[in-house]
Scaffold this motif. Structure first.
Motif, mmCIF file in Angstrom:
data_model
loop_
_atom_site.group_PDB
_atom_site.id
_atom_site.type_symbol
_atom_site.label_atom_id
_atom_site.label_comp_id
_atom_site.label_asym_id
_atom_site.label_seq_id
_atom_site.Cartn_x
_atom_site.Cartn_y
_atom_site.Cartn_z
ATOM 1 N N TYR A 172 -28.604 -5.612 13.669
ATOM 2 C CA TYR A 172 -28.202 -4.218 13.484
ATOM 3 C C TYR A 172 -28.794 -3.327 14.577
ATOM 4 O O TYR A 172 -28.171 -2.341 14.967
ATOM 5 N N ALA A 173 -29.935 -3.683 15.124
ATOM 6 C CA ALA A 173 -30.500 -2.924 16.247
ATOM 7 C C ALA A 173 -29.578 -3.013 17.460
ATOM 8 O O ALA A 173 -29.413 -2.033 18.196
ATOM 9 N N ASP A 174 -28.955 -4.180 17.661
ATOM 10 C CA ASP A 174 -27.995 -4.319 18.763
ATOM 11 C C ASP A 174 -26.810 -3.371 18.578
ATOM 12 O O ASP A 174 -26.323 -2.780 19.543
ATOM 13 N N LEU A 175 -26.355 -3.232 17.334
ATOM 14 C CA LEU A 175 -25.253 -2.296 17.055
ATOM 15 C C LEU A 175 -25.660 -0.865 17.376
ATOM 16 O O LEU A 175 -24.889 -0.107 17.951
ATOM 17 N N VAL A 176 -26.866 -0.510 16.975
ATOM 18 C CA VAL A 176 -27.351 0.848 17.219
ATOM 19 C C VAL A 176 -27.402 1.125 18.715
ATOM 20 O O VAL A 176 -26.943 2.169 19.182
ATOM 21 N N ARG A 177 -27.926 0.180 19.474
ATOM 22 C CA ARG A 177 -27.988 0.361 20.940
ATOM 23 C C ARG A 177 -26.588 0.454 21.549
ATOM 24 O O ARG A 177 -26.382 1.161 22.537
ATOM 25 N N ALA A 178 -25.620 -0.252 20.962
ATOM 26 C CA ALA A 178 -24.252 -0.242 21.489
ATOM 27 C C ALA A 178 -23.600 1.133 21.381
ATOM 28 O O ALA A 178 -22.657 1.422 22.119
ATOM 29 N N VAL A 179 -24.082 1.973 20.481
ATOM 30 C CA VAL A 179 -23.564 3.340 20.370
ATOM 31 C C VAL A 179 -24.536 4.351 20.979
ATOM 32 O O VAL A 179 -24.514 5.538 20.655
ATOM 33 N N ASP A 180 -25.393 3.856 21.869
ATOM 34 C CA ASP A 180 -26.315 4.689 22.649
ATOM 35 C C ASP A 180 -27.330 5.461 21.805
ATOM 36 O O ASP A 180 -27.645 6.612 22.110
ATOM 37 N N LEU A 181 -27.821 4.830 20.748
ATOM 38 C CA LEU A 181 -28.887 5.419 19.949
ATOM 39 C C LEU A 181 -30.070 4.465 19.935
ATOM 40 O O LEU A 181 -29.940 3.304 20.294
ATOM 41 N N SER A 182 -31.213 4.963 19.510
ATOM 42 C CA SER A 182 -32.411 4.141 19.394
ATOM 43 C C SER A 182 -32.580 3.702 17.943
ATOM 44 O O SER A 182 -32.439 4.523 17.031
ATOM 45 N N PRO A 183 -32.901 2.433 17.714
ATOM 46 C CA PRO A 183 -33.134 1.974 16.336
ATOM 47 C C PRO A 183 -34.243 2.749 15.632
ATOM 48 O O PRO A 183 -34.298 2.774 14.404
ATOM 49 N N HIS A 184 -35.108 3.412 16.391
ATOM 50 C CA HIS A 184 -36.224 4.144 15.802
ATOM 51 C C HIS A 184 -35.833 5.522 15.271
ATOM 52 O O HIS A 184 -36.608 6.149 14.570
ATOM 53 N N GLU A 185 -34.626 5.980 15.615
ATOM 54 C CA GLU A 185 -34.224 7.314 15.184
ATOM 55 C C GLU A 185 -33.087 7.298 14.158
ATOM 56 O O GLU A 185 -32.533 8.336 13.833
ATOM 57 N N VAL A 186 -32.756 6.107 13.634
ATOM 58 C CA VAL A 186 -31.628 6.007 12.706
ATOM 59 C C VAL A 186 -31.945 5.066 11.551
ATOM 60 O O VAL A 186 -32.896 4.279 11.605
ATOM 61 N N SER A 187 -31.119 5.169 10.516
ATOM 62 C CA SER A 187 -31.068 4.164 9.457
ATOM 63 C C SER A 187 -29.671 3.583 9.476
ATOM 64 O O SER A 187 -28.690 4.320 9.632
ATOM 65 N N VAL A 188 -29.575 2.271 9.322
ATOM 66 C CA VAL A 188 -28.280 1.593 9.259
ATOM 67 C C VAL A 188 -27.994 1.297 7.794
ATOM 68 O O VAL A 188 -28.826 0.719 7.092
ATOM 69 N N LEU A 189 -26.808 1.700 7.350
ATOM 70 C CA LEU A 189 -26.417 1.506 5.960
ATOM 71 C C LEU A 189 -25.222 0.569 5.859
ATOM 72 O O LEU A 189 -24.242 0.719 6.602
ATOM 73 N N ASP B 204 -33.720 -5.659 12.269
ATOM 74 C CA ASP B 204 -33.794 -6.994 12.871
ATOM 75 C C ASP B 204 -32.970 -8.044 12.120
ATOM 76 O O ASP B 204 -32.955 -9.198 12.481
ATOM 77 N N GLN B 205 -32.240 -7.599 11.101
ATOM 78 C CA GLN B 205 -31.403 -8.517 10.330
ATOM 79 C C GLN B 205 -30.112 -8.798 11.094
ATOM 80 O O GLN B 205 -29.538 -7.908 11.707
ATOM 81 N N PRO B 206 -29.628 -10.055 11.059
ATOM 82 C CA PRO B 206 -28.346 -10.357 11.714
ATOM 83 C C PRO B 206 -27.203 -9.567 11.067
ATOM 84 O O PRO B 206 -27.190 -9.359 9.855
ATOM 85 N N VAL B 207 -26.252 -9.162 11.889
ATOM 86 C CA VAL B 207 -25.104 -8.407 11.404
ATOM 87 C C VAL B 207 -24.225 -9.325 10.551
ATOM 88 O O VAL B 207 -23.813 -10.389 10.999
ATOM 89 N N GLU B 208 -23.976 -8.872 9.318
ATOM 90 C CA GLU B 208 -23.125 -9.639 8.419
ATOM 91 C C GLU B 208 -21.964 -8.802 7.887
ATOM 92 O O GLU B 208 -21.114 -9.312 7.173
ATOM 93 N N ALA B 209 -21.939 -7.532 8.226
ATOM 94 C CA ALA B 209 -20.898 -6.629 7.727
ATOM 95 C C ALA B 209 -19.926 -6.292 8.851
ATOM 96 O O ALA B 209 -20.284 -6.309 10.026
ATOM 97 N N ASP B 210 -18.682 -5.971 8.475
ATOM 98 C CA ASP B 210 -17.717 -5.568 9.496
ATOM 99 C C ASP B 210 -17.580 -4.051 9.576
ATOM 100 O O ASP B 210 -16.845 -3.532 10.388
ATOM 101 N N ARG B 211 -18.324 -3.345 8.715
ATOM 102 C CA ARG B 211 -18.330 -1.875 8.758
ATOM 103 C C ARG B 211 -19.718 -1.382 8.368
ATOM 104 O O ARG B 211 -20.258 -1.801 7.344
ATOM 105 N N VAL B 212 -20.302 -0.507 9.187
ATOM 106 C CA VAL B 212 -21.623 0.039 8.891
ATOM 107 C C VAL B 212 -21.611 1.548 9.149
ATOM 108 O O VAL B 212 -20.770 2.054 9.885
#
Length: 69
Positions: A23-40, A49-57
């Motif tokens: 999920y951190a890779d996804l956050v970086r892909a949209v030009d944000l820092s994993p430290h400034e967001v929550s992924v839901l 650090d969890q592997p991406v398992e969802a097709d929509r976040v």
């Protein structure tokens, strides 16, 4: 793998991530820092650090700029 990423209040985009991407890779892909967001996923936060398992976040920014007074 393609994932639909909604940055709450800012827009939606399709992002490509490696099969072993996190999920951190996804956050970086949209030009944000994993430290400034929550992924839901389905409304619940997931570890960055969890592997991406969802097709929509959703990405919720925790720190947002503004004007001082």
């Amino acid at each position: 793998m393609h994932v639909t990423v909604e940055v709450v209040g800012e827009g939606v985009e399709k992002v490509s991530v490696a099969e072993d991407g996190t999920y951190a890779d996804l956050v970086r892909a949209v030009d944000l820092s994993p430290h400034e967001v929550s992924v839901l996923v389905d409304g619940s936060p997931v570890p960055e650090d969890q592997p991406v398992e969802a097709d929509r976040v959703k990405i919720l920014r925790l720190i947002k700029g503004g004007t001082g007074g």
